[in-house]
Write a protein that holds these residues in place. Structure first.
Motif, PDB file in Angstrom:
ATOM      1  N   GLY A   8     -59.701 -67.475 -10.550  1.00 24.65           N
ATOM      2  CA  GLY A   8     -60.243 -68.866 -10.092  1.00 24.65           C
ATOM      3  C   GLY A   8     -60.350 -69.164 -10.706  1.00 24.65           C
ATOM      4  N   ARG A   9     -61.584 -69.031 -11.681  1.00 25.38           N
ATOM      5  CA  ARG A   9     -62.063 -69.762 -13.142  1.00 25.38           C
ATOM      6  C   ARG A   9     -61.030 -70.560 -13.521  1.00 25.38           C
ATOM      7  NH1 ARG A   9     -65.769 -65.039 -13.134  1.00 25.38           N
ATOM      8  NH2 ARG A   9     -64.848 -64.795 -14.800  1.00 25.38           N
ATOM      9  N   ASN A  10     -59.739 -69.577 -14.011  1.00 24.97           N
ATOM     10  CA  ASN A  10     -58.648 -70.737 -15.252  1.00 24.97           C
ATOM     11  C   ASN A  10     -57.880 -71.288 -14.154  1.00 24.97           C
ATOM     12  OD1 ASN A  10     -59.484 -69.060 -17.228  1.00 24.97           O
ATOM     13  ND2 ASN A  10     -58.416 -66.800 -16.036  1.00 24.97           N
ATOM     14  N   VAL A  11     -58.255 -71.213 -12.905  1.00 24.16           N
ATOM     15  CA  VAL A  11     -57.228 -72.359 -11.956  1.00 24.16           C
ATOM     16  C   VAL A  11     -58.490 -73.890 -12.146  1.00 24.16           C
ATOM     17  CG1 VAL A  11     -56.857 -73.232  -9.025  1.00 24.16           C
ATOM     18  CG2 VAL A  11     -56.017 -70.821 -11.033  1.00 24.16           C
ATOM     19  N   ARG A  12     -59.657 -73.364 -11.827  1.00 24.17           N
ATOM     20  CA  ARG A  12     -60.644 -75.406 -11.661  1.00 24.17           C
ATOM     21  C   ARG A  12     -60.150 -75.302 -13.066  1.00 24.17           C
ATOM     22  NH1 ARG A  12     -65.581 -76.440 -12.746  1.00 24.17           N
ATOM     23  NH2 ARG A  12     -66.640 -78.143 -11.199  1.00 24.17           N
ATOM     24  N   SER A  13     -60.346 -74.991 -14.096  1.00 23.34           N
ATOM     25  CA  SER A  13     -60.649 -74.872 -15.817  1.00 23.34           C
ATOM     26  C   SER A  13     -59.536 -75.888 -16.016  1.00 23.34           C
ATOM     27  CB  SER A  13     -60.826 -74.492 -16.299  1.00 23.34           C
ATOM     28  OG  SER A  13     -59.897 -73.118 -16.617  1.00 23.34           O
ATOM     29  N   ASN A  14     -58.462 -75.411 -15.277  1.00 23.37           N
ATOM     30  CA  ASN A  14     -56.704 -76.107 -15.640  1.00 23.37           C
ATOM     31  C   ASN A  14     -56.516 -77.189 -14.935  1.00 23.37           C
ATOM     32  OD1 ASN A  14     -55.499 -74.949 -17.818  1.00 23.37           O
ATOM     33  ND2 ASN A  14     -56.576 -73.346 -16.559  1.00 23.37           N
ATOM     34  N   ARG A  15     -57.425 -77.395 -13.697  1.00 22.85           N
ATOM     35  CA  ARG A  15     -57.845 -78.513 -12.124  1.00 22.85           C
ATOM     36  C   ARG A  15     -58.404 -79.342 -13.037  1.00 22.85           C
ATOM     37  NH1 ARG A  15     -60.492 -79.312  -9.018  1.00 22.85           N
ATOM     38  NH2 ARG A  15     -62.278 -77.883  -9.094  1.00 22.85           N
ATOM     39  N   VAL A  16     -59.203 -79.325 -13.484  1.00 26.42           N
ATOM     40  CA  VAL A  16     -60.261 -80.429 -13.841  1.00 26.42           C
ATOM     41  C   VAL A  16     -59.534 -81.225 -15.374  1.00 26.42           C
ATOM     42  CG1 VAL A  16     -62.189 -80.839 -15.022  1.00 26.42           C
ATOM     43  CG2 VAL A  16     -62.245 -79.126 -13.296  1.00 26.42           C
ATOM     44  N   ALA A  17     -58.989 -80.276 -16.364  1.00 25.58           N
ATOM     45  CA  ALA A  17     -58.605 -80.719 -17.249  1.00 25.58           C
ATOM     46  C   ALA A  17     -57.693 -81.427 -17.371  1.00 25.58           C
ATOM     47  CB  ALA A  17     -57.645 -79.428 -18.368  1.00 25.58           C
ATOM     48  N   ALA A  18     -56.864 -81.114 -16.306  1.00 21.07           N
ATOM     49  CA  ALA A  18     -55.823 -82.137 -15.280  1.00 21.07           C
ATOM     50  C   ALA A  18     -55.388 -83.433 -14.670  1.00 21.07           C
ATOM     51  CB  ALA A  18     -54.386 -81.734 -14.793  1.00 21.07           C
ATOM     52  N   GLY A  19     -57.256 -83.707 -14.370  1.00 17.22           N
ATOM     53  CA  GLY A  19     -57.770 -84.994 -13.739  1.00 17.22           C
ATOM     54  C   GLY A  19     -57.250 -84.565 -12.069  1.00 17.22           C
ATOM     55  N   LEU A  20     -57.488 -83.377 -11.688  1.00 11.80           N
ATOM     56  CA  LEU A  20     -56.204 -83.493 -10.552  1.00 11.80           C
ATOM     57  C   LEU A  20     -57.965 -83.145  -9.873  1.00 11.80           C
ATOM     58  CD1 LEU A  20     -53.685 -81.293 -10.376  1.00 11.80           C
ATOM     59  CD2 LEU A  20     -54.000 -83.896  -9.970  1.00 11.80           C
ATOM     60  N   THR A  21     -58.043 -83.891  -8.567  1.00 13.14           N
ATOM     61  CA  THR A  21     -59.301 -82.839  -7.198  1.00 13.14           C
ATOM     62  C   THR A  21     -58.402 -81.777  -6.754  1.00 13.14           C
ATOM     63  OG1 THR A  21     -58.517 -84.271  -5.728  1.00 13.14           O
ATOM     64  CG2 THR A  21     -60.416 -84.688  -6.798  1.00 13.14           C
ATOM     65  N   GLN A  22     -59.234 -80.420  -5.734  1.00 11.15           N
ATOM     66  CA  GLN A  22     -58.644 -79.918  -4.626  1.00 11.15           C
ATOM     67  C   GLN A  22     -57.598 -80.553  -4.270  1.00 11.15           C
ATOM     68  OE1 GLN A  22     -62.313 -77.818  -3.284  1.00 11.15           O
ATOM     69  NE2 GLN A  22     -62.466 -76.521  -5.106  1.00 11.15           N
TER      70      GLN A  22
END
Length: 202
Positions: A19-33
């Motif tokens: 879950g932390r990996n998904v969140r950090s990579n999502r944020v790095a990609a500039g995407l909201t949930q």
């Protein structure tokens, strides 16, 4: 004494790290949930924003198929999402469980390798038998054809076509290109020295 049930299991720790990996990579990609949810939907995976929130908290198990689509949506390797570098166990009990799990996987892999070795040896033996059998048939057929003639073979419902011409599997399975075994050579030598029939069909 600390309640064992309060300790997170390995699977729970792995889900939290994922879950932390998904969140950090999502944020790095500039995407909201919500934007990630839309991207997943466009890739054929129906996952609402609330589901992504649970996943990032480590509160939702994830299937192999979902991991594959998530890695595509975030443009990162699946191994990046599965990284457990941030898994920090609270005590040695979790470490012991991790070691026991790794040993179990190693044992299973070792057993599988051993089974594969036996299977490979079995295939080699069967192929050697096939080479010998096919070689013996083809050479015996040639001797019978020479002694009795193709007409006699035809009267028996056969012709002088080698097995390679009768069934392509014999070539595909590697039955050609090898010499016959000693037992086959003995049979062939016996056939060659046997007296020919008095009359030979032309």
């Amino acid at each position: 004494m600390e309640n064992i049930r309060s300790r997170p299991s390995i699977s729970e720790l792995a889900e939290q790290a994922f879950g932390r990996n998904v969140r950090s990579n999502r944020v790095a990609a500039g995407l909201t949930q919500a934007e990630l949810a839309e991207r997943l939907t466009s890739l054929g995976l129906q996952m609402r924003q609330s589901m992504i929130a649970k996943l990032e908290r480590g509160a939702r198990p994830t299937s192999v198929g979902e991991i594959s689509v998530l890695s595509t949506a975030l443009a990162v390797p699946a191994a990046t999402l599965l990284s457990t570098d941030e898994m920090i166990p609270s005590d040695v009990t979790v470490l012991l469980e991790m070691r026991r799990s790794a040993v179990q996987v190693a044992n299973a892999l070792e057993d599988l390798i051993e089974q594969s070795r036996h299977i490979s040896e079995g295939i080699d033996i069967k192929r050697a038998l096939l080479v010998s059998s096919v070689s013996l048939y083809d050479k015996t057929l040639a001797i019978v054809s020479e002694n009795r003639g193709v007409d006699w073979l035809a009267s028996q419902g056969m012709d002088n076509t080698p097995l390679a011409g009768q069934d392509p599997r014999f070539v595909a399975l590697g039955a050609y290109g090898e010499n016959p075994g000693p037992e086959d050579e003995y049979v062939l030598a016996h056939l060659k020295t046997s007296p020919r029939p008095v009359s030979k069909t032309k």
